[in-house]
Design a protein around this motif. Structure first.
Motif, PDB file in Angstrom:
ATOM      1  N   ARG A  43       0.846  -1.193   0.000  1.00  0.00           N
ATOM      2  CA  ARG A  43       0.000   0.000   0.000  1.00  0.00           C
ATOM      3  C   ARG A  43       0.885   1.248   0.000  1.00  0.00           C
ATOM      4  N   VAL A  44       0.318   2.369  -0.400  1.00  0.00           N
ATOM      5  CA  VAL A  44       1.016   3.646  -0.267  1.00  0.00           C
ATOM      6  C   VAL A  44       0.895   4.094   1.185  1.00  0.00           C
ATOM      7  N   TRP A  53       1.289   7.057   3.650  1.00  0.00           N
ATOM      8  CA  TRP A  53       1.418   8.511   3.751  1.00  0.00           C
ATOM      9  C   TRP A  53       1.925   8.972   5.107  1.00  0.00           C
ATOM     10  N   SER A  87      -4.423   5.558   1.600  1.00  0.00           N
ATOM     11  CA  SER A  87      -3.453   4.839   0.773  1.00  0.00           C
ATOM     12  C   SER A  87      -3.614   5.266  -0.685  1.00  0.00           C
ATOM     13  N   THR A  88      -3.719   4.308  -1.586  1.00  0.00           N
ATOM     14  CA  THR A  88      -3.748   4.613  -3.020  1.00  0.00           C
ATOM     15  C   THR A  88      -5.010   5.349  -3.451  1.00  0.00           C
ATOM     16  N   GLU A  89      -6.059   5.305  -2.641  1.00  0.00           N
ATOM     17  CA  GLU A  89      -7.307   5.944  -3.048  1.00  0.00           C
ATOM     18  C   GLU A  89      -7.153   7.442  -3.281  1.00  0.00           C
ATOM     19  N   PHE A 119      -5.017   8.858  -5.027  1.00  0.00           N
ATOM     20  CA  PHE A 119      -4.576   9.102  -6.404  1.00  0.00           C
ATOM     21  C   PHE A 119      -5.701   8.950  -7.420  1.00  0.00           C
ATOM     22  N   ASN A 170       6.492   3.204  -2.325  1.00  0.00           N
ATOM     23  CA  ASN A 170       5.230   3.907  -2.567  1.00  0.00           C
ATOM     24  C   ASN A 170       4.923   4.085  -4.046  1.00  0.00           C
ATOM     25  N   PRO A 224       2.840   0.308  -5.887  1.00  0.00           N
ATOM     26  CA  PRO A 224       1.407   0.087  -6.058  1.00  0.00           C
ATOM     27  C   PRO A 224       0.817   0.862  -7.237  1.00  0.00           C
ATOM     28  N   LEU A 225       1.400   2.005  -7.555  1.00  0.00           N
ATOM     29  CA  LEU A 225       0.898   2.801  -8.669  1.00  0.00           C
ATOM     30  C   LEU A 225       1.328   2.194  -9.998  1.00  0.00           C
ATOM     31  N   ARG A 260      -0.861  -0.505 -10.936  1.00  0.00           N
ATOM     32  CA  ARG A 260      -2.172  -0.053 -11.411  1.00  0.00           C
ATOM     33  C   ARG A 260      -2.088   0.639 -12.771  1.00  0.00           C
ATOM     34  N   CYS A 265       5.596   5.276 -13.984  1.00  0.00           N
ATOM     35  CA  CYS A 265       6.176   5.787 -12.744  1.00  0.00           C
ATOM     36  C   CYS A 265       7.648   6.137 -12.889  1.00  0.00           C
TER      37      CYS A 265
END
Length: 226
Positions: free
Chosen positions: A32-33, A35, A44-46, A48, A66, A69-70, A73, A77
């Protein structure tokens, strides 16, 4: 502290931190991201939204956790970090994912990279180099409508530790930070030509103090002709 001196101080601090962790690194699976300073705590990723096909850069990416996870998806990056050993760690952990990692100063990176849809920093370059230098460069490099997201330690949470970082071996190294409260970060973001959308105080897991500040901003969309 002059910017050139602070750059050297921070490079040495995070490089030393990375050298302690490097022997334990291995290829990883995205998580997860994070923060906040507390794993598993907070958003978390929500934050973004849908990143598929977007160009996303993390300034002060550290070990790359971090960004992973992006990338998973569908984001394109890019991670940049001042400390060479941090980039070595990131490549060991995430070399199997399509993430570009660059070693260097975020301010230099922003003058050379392609336009970005999202730029973010989690206890990274924002807060560790002069914001009046970094934030305008971010604003310039974001596409119209592009977003900036960042978290920084709350000054009261850091307290007397603001000029030192404790390493895994128990030693302490000096660091250079640029700290501010919510209103200060709002003003800095707006002065750079961005619009702050959300500025939040995140509480510690036990709820008795603010551990970090989370800022979300956006570059104004381009005006249509006519």
């Amino acid at each position: 502290m002059r910017a050139s001196i602070s750059t050297t101080v921070n490079r040495q601090a995070w490089d030393r931190e990375a050298r302690l962790a490097l022997p334990h690194d291995r290829p990883m699976a995205p998580g997860r991201v994070e923060w906040t300073q507390y794993p598993g705590h907070g958003p978390s990723t929500e934050l973004f939204g849908d990143v598929n096909g977007l160009t996303v850069a993390e300034l002060g990416c550290g070990n790359g956790d971090n960004l992973a996870p992006l990338a998973a998806r569908g984001a394109h990056c890019v991670g940049v970090d001042l400390a060479p050993t941090q980039i070595s760690r990131a490549r060991i952990r995430w070399g199997h994912l399509p993430i570009q990692f660059h070693c260097g100063d975020a301010r230099v990176f922003l003058t050379r990279t392609r336009p970005l849809d999202i730029c973010f920093s989690i206890f990274g370059a924002i807060g560790l180099c002069p914001p009046e230098q970094l934030l305008p460069l971010i604003a310039q490099q974001l596409r119209p409508g592009g977003r900036l997201l960042f978290s920084v330690p709350d000054p009261t949470w850091l307290g007397p530790r603001r000029a030192l970082m404790r390493l895994a071996d128990g030693s302490h190294v000096p660091v250079a930070r640029w700290l501010s409260g919510l209103e200060g970060w709002k003003a800095a973001v707006n002065a750079a030509g961005l619009h702050h959308r959300h500025v939040d105080s995140i509480l510690t897991p036990d709820g008795d103090a603010t551990c970090c500040l989370l800022v979300r901003a956006q570059k104004p969309a381009a005006e249509r002709d006519g």
